[in-house]
Each structure stands twice: as structure tokens, then as C-alpha cells.
Write an enzyme that holds these catalytic residues in place. Sequence first.
Site, mmCIF file in Angstrom:
data_model
loop_
_atom_site.group_PDB
_atom_site.id
_atom_site.type_symbol
_atom_site.label_atom_id
_atom_site.label_comp_id
_atom_site.label_asym_id
_atom_site.label_seq_id
_atom_site.Cartn_x
_atom_site.Cartn_y
_atom_site.Cartn_z
ATOM 1 C CB THR A 209 -14.919 -16.767 14.971
ATOM 2 O OG1 THR A 209 -14.375 -18.011 14.541
ATOM 3 C CG2 THR A 209 -16.341 -16.972 15.448
ATOM 4 C CB SER B 17 -18.075 -23.022 8.964
ATOM 5 O OG SER B 17 -17.023 -22.927 9.900
ATOM 6 C CB THR B 18 -15.474 -18.810 10.883
ATOM 7 O OG1 THR B 18 -16.477 -18.053 11.571
ATOM 8 C CG2 THR B 18 -14.184 -18.002 10.819
ATOM 9 C CG ASN B 19 -13.718 -23.398 10.418
ATOM 10 O OD1 ASN B 19 -13.569 -22.345 11.041
ATOM 11 N ND2 ASN B 19 -13.884 -24.560 11.022
ATOM 12 C CE LYS C 238 18.860 18.400 0.546
ATOM 13 N NZ LYS C 238 18.005 17.223 0.388
ATOM 14 C CB THR D 189 28.716 -3.200 -13.930
ATOM 15 O OG1 THR D 189 30.066 -2.982 -14.361
ATOM 16 C CG2 THR D 189 27.811 -3.343 -15.154
ATOM 17 C CG HIS D 190 30.822 -4.428 -9.842
ATOM 18 N ND1 HIS D 190 30.821 -5.457 -8.915
ATOM 19 C CD2 HIS D 190 30.830 -5.027 -11.058
ATOM 20 C CE1 HIS D 190 30.841 -6.617 -9.551
ATOM 21 N NE2 HIS D 190 30.836 -6.376 -10.856
ATOM 22 C CD GLU E 275 13.404 10.530 -0.335
ATOM 23 O OE1 GLU E 275 14.556 10.982 -0.345
ATOM 24 O OE2 GLU E 275 12.432 11.175 0.117
ATOM 25 C CB SER F 129 15.492 21.069 3.231
ATOM 26 O OG SER F 129 16.135 21.424 4.442
ATOM 27 C CB SER F 130 12.398 22.087 7.781
ATOM 28 O OG SER F 130 13.512 21.471 8.439
#
Length: 462
Positions: free
Chosen positions: A98, A137-139, A322, A185-186, A329, A316-317
Amino acid sequence: MTRTERDSMGEMTLPDDVYYGIQTARAIDNFKISGLKPLPTFVDACLLIKKATALVNAELGCIPVGMGMAIAAAADEILDGQLRDQFVVDVYQAGAGTSHHMNVNEVLANRALEILGDVKGNYNAVNPNDHVNYGQSTNDVIPTAIRIGALLALDHVLLPALANLNEQLRIKAIAFADIVKSGRTHLQDAVPVRLGDEFQAYAQIISDHIQRIHLAANDLKTLGLGGSASGTGLNTHPRYCDRVAEKLSEITGFELKPASNLMAAMQSMAPFVNVSGAIRNLAQDTCKIANDLRLMDSGPKTGLREIQLPPVQPGSSIMPGKYNPVIAEMTNMVCYQVIGYDTAIAFAAQAGQLELNVMMPLIAYDLIQSIEILGRAIDTLAAKCIRGITAVEDRCLAYAEGSLSLVTALNTHIGYLNAADVAKESLATGKSLRQVVLDKGLMTAEKLAEVLDLEQMSRPNG
């Protein structure tokens, strides 16, 4: 400069340069929770609904034509980029949405007043509740806005990104078609495969998800708009429900239709759960693909190093030279967030009572945010990672030739148990599989060369 506005709870003084009104101001004061504001796509969806409803109500004689045109013009201005900073209510707010809904109504009313040559706050001329929100209506507005917002996000962000990712994966599949590597596999040695076939499989996975998402999105095109407060259609024109679905279809380009049961469309969050589930499913496979890329690029000296992902920034810092698989990621992190959003949506969807689910603001934010962040992540993955991948061919070949699982091809020639003995001896002595087979006299050199042909093994029927 200030102006004074009044609602059912009393009066409040507002700065005259703001376009929201007293009900929005109360929400700002009440909900200082996250600092998160409504997503732009969700605001767009609300504005498109308000434009459609204003035009239809004007056509049906429910509000003056000039007023309806002014409200629609105000919506168009904001859709074009004006007054975007006026949508200010925290995501975690009044149940059902609302507070955000009135924020939209007030901004449109005040801008429509200016378009008509009046001043902000003169709600006798254009009222947020009585005119901008006529027959609504909001609904019924908020669940419709979730539908439109999700469709917009899919159409503009996620589906184009998936098409791009699919294309880039298929390009790499062709480029790597002749590169033989060890399957796994595995996380253990398995029979040889083609690097190109791995990328072709990724492309097919994405293609299948595109179809699933299209199928789930069809649920979003059935609208409960016109149900008004509890799905009965109270205070709406008899022709409003059909006309507003037509008008909204015309404005958005989506093939929308009114629900056969407006009360059911208002109560059930199932379409949103369905779409969220399809997005979560995509996130899970996208996460797996990103993990595979990271694993195949591990190293460069102590990992698999079968492919090289394009370096996009120092990794890397402290360690010079690297680089890290940062795009993959980032993709993983976005996928985890999407899975979390899906869980929240599932809990919110079952939390409705009787004629209304009051958790819709959470569903709106989490669903549209899921679609958009996953779409942007996938687009970035395609552009800054997949497109620039190169194969380390000599490493792939070395692993394929050195894999103990080559012994699998010997099963039909020397039997499973003999093949297992060959593998054990090769591992224990360091001799090649070929040498052990020849030493044991199990096959001729010519037949062995034919059976252990890597090109043939990696595509035996192709």
C-alpha cells in the site's frame, strides 16, 4: 517553500518541491529499514498500469478525459526518466504494498496537476485515491505490477543475456570440436571426451532453460487487474476489466488477458513461485558451469589448466602476476543470492490469508531482482569470460593420453577383470597401459593402437 496536505489521520507539512504526498511521507517515517528503494523495473510496471487504467477510465467516462490524459502524460514523463527520485518507500513496508502504491498515486496526481496548470497538493482537482486510483486497489494493482515487472525484466535483461550466452557457448563448441581431453566423473579420470562437446552440452543446458522460462512466464500474462479490493470488482465499470487488459497489452506489447477468476488471481502467488523456481533452476546449472570453468582453469602450475579464462584484473594484492577467475566467481555469488531469494519467495507465497497475500512487496523485490541480477551476471559471463576462453591443447592431450580410464576401451577385447589388472599394474609400476597390455600378450600392437585411438574413443559413433 512548503505545502500542507491532509489525509484521514490528520495534516502534515511537506516540502513543496517533492511530488509524493502525505501518505508517502508517513511511510518514509515508519519504514526506515533497509535503505532499499523500489526497483526501477517495478516502478515502470506500476506506471504502465496507471497509464492504462487512466486512459480506460477516461474512455469509459469514469474520470474526465482531460484528467485521464494528464495522468497518462505524467506516467509517460516518468517512464522517460523524469522524477525517478520521487519513489522513496523502503522495500520492507506496509503489507501488500500500500505504501509504494500510494507513492505512485501521489506522484502521478501532483505531476498531472502541474500538467493541467494547477499546483501540487490540490487534490480536489486530481486526487491520488479518487482519480489516479479509480476502480483499483493495492490488492489488484500490486500483483499485476509484479507480473508486468517480471515480464519486463525477462524480456529486457535475462532472455537476451541467455541468448548471448548460448551463442558464445556454441561458438566455443565449434572452436574446440577437435580437442580431445580426459573426461572426469567423481573428479576421477574417465574416458576421453572432446572439449567442444563439453561446451556444446553447456549450450544445450542453457537452451533448455530458455524454454522452461518461456513456459513459466506464460503464467504471468493472466491478470487479476479489475478485481479491486477483494476480487469482486467493486467500484469498477462493467467493461473495465477487459478494456484495461487490452490497453495494457497495447502499451506493453505483451499478450495479456483478464483472469477467469479475479479472486483466485489475487490470492495465489503460484505464478511468481513458478517463475522463481525456473530462475532458481537456471541459477543452479549456471553455477555448475561457472564451477566447471574455474576447475578447468585451475593452476596454472598446480591445477588442471586445460583452458585459460581471460584475465580481467590483477588477482592478488600481494602475489604479483596472479589472476583469478573473477567473472565465474561473481556468477557463483549471484546464483547463490538468487537461490536465497527463491526460498524467501516460497515462504512469502504461502503466507497469504483469506483474500490477500500481504507479503507481496517482498515477492516483488526478490523476483524482479533475481531476474535482473542473474541476467546481468550471465551477460557478463558471456562477454567477459566465455568469449575469451582459449584451450591449452597440449595439456588436454597429455591428460587424455595419461588417463587410466583408457582401459575402459579394452573391456570388450580382454574382459573387465583383465582390464582392471592392467590398470592396477600401470598405476603401480608407472608403465603405460599400452606397455602393460603388450607385456602380458593380451593384444597385438596393431589391434591395441586401433582400440586406443583417442579420436575414435572420444566420439565412437560420430
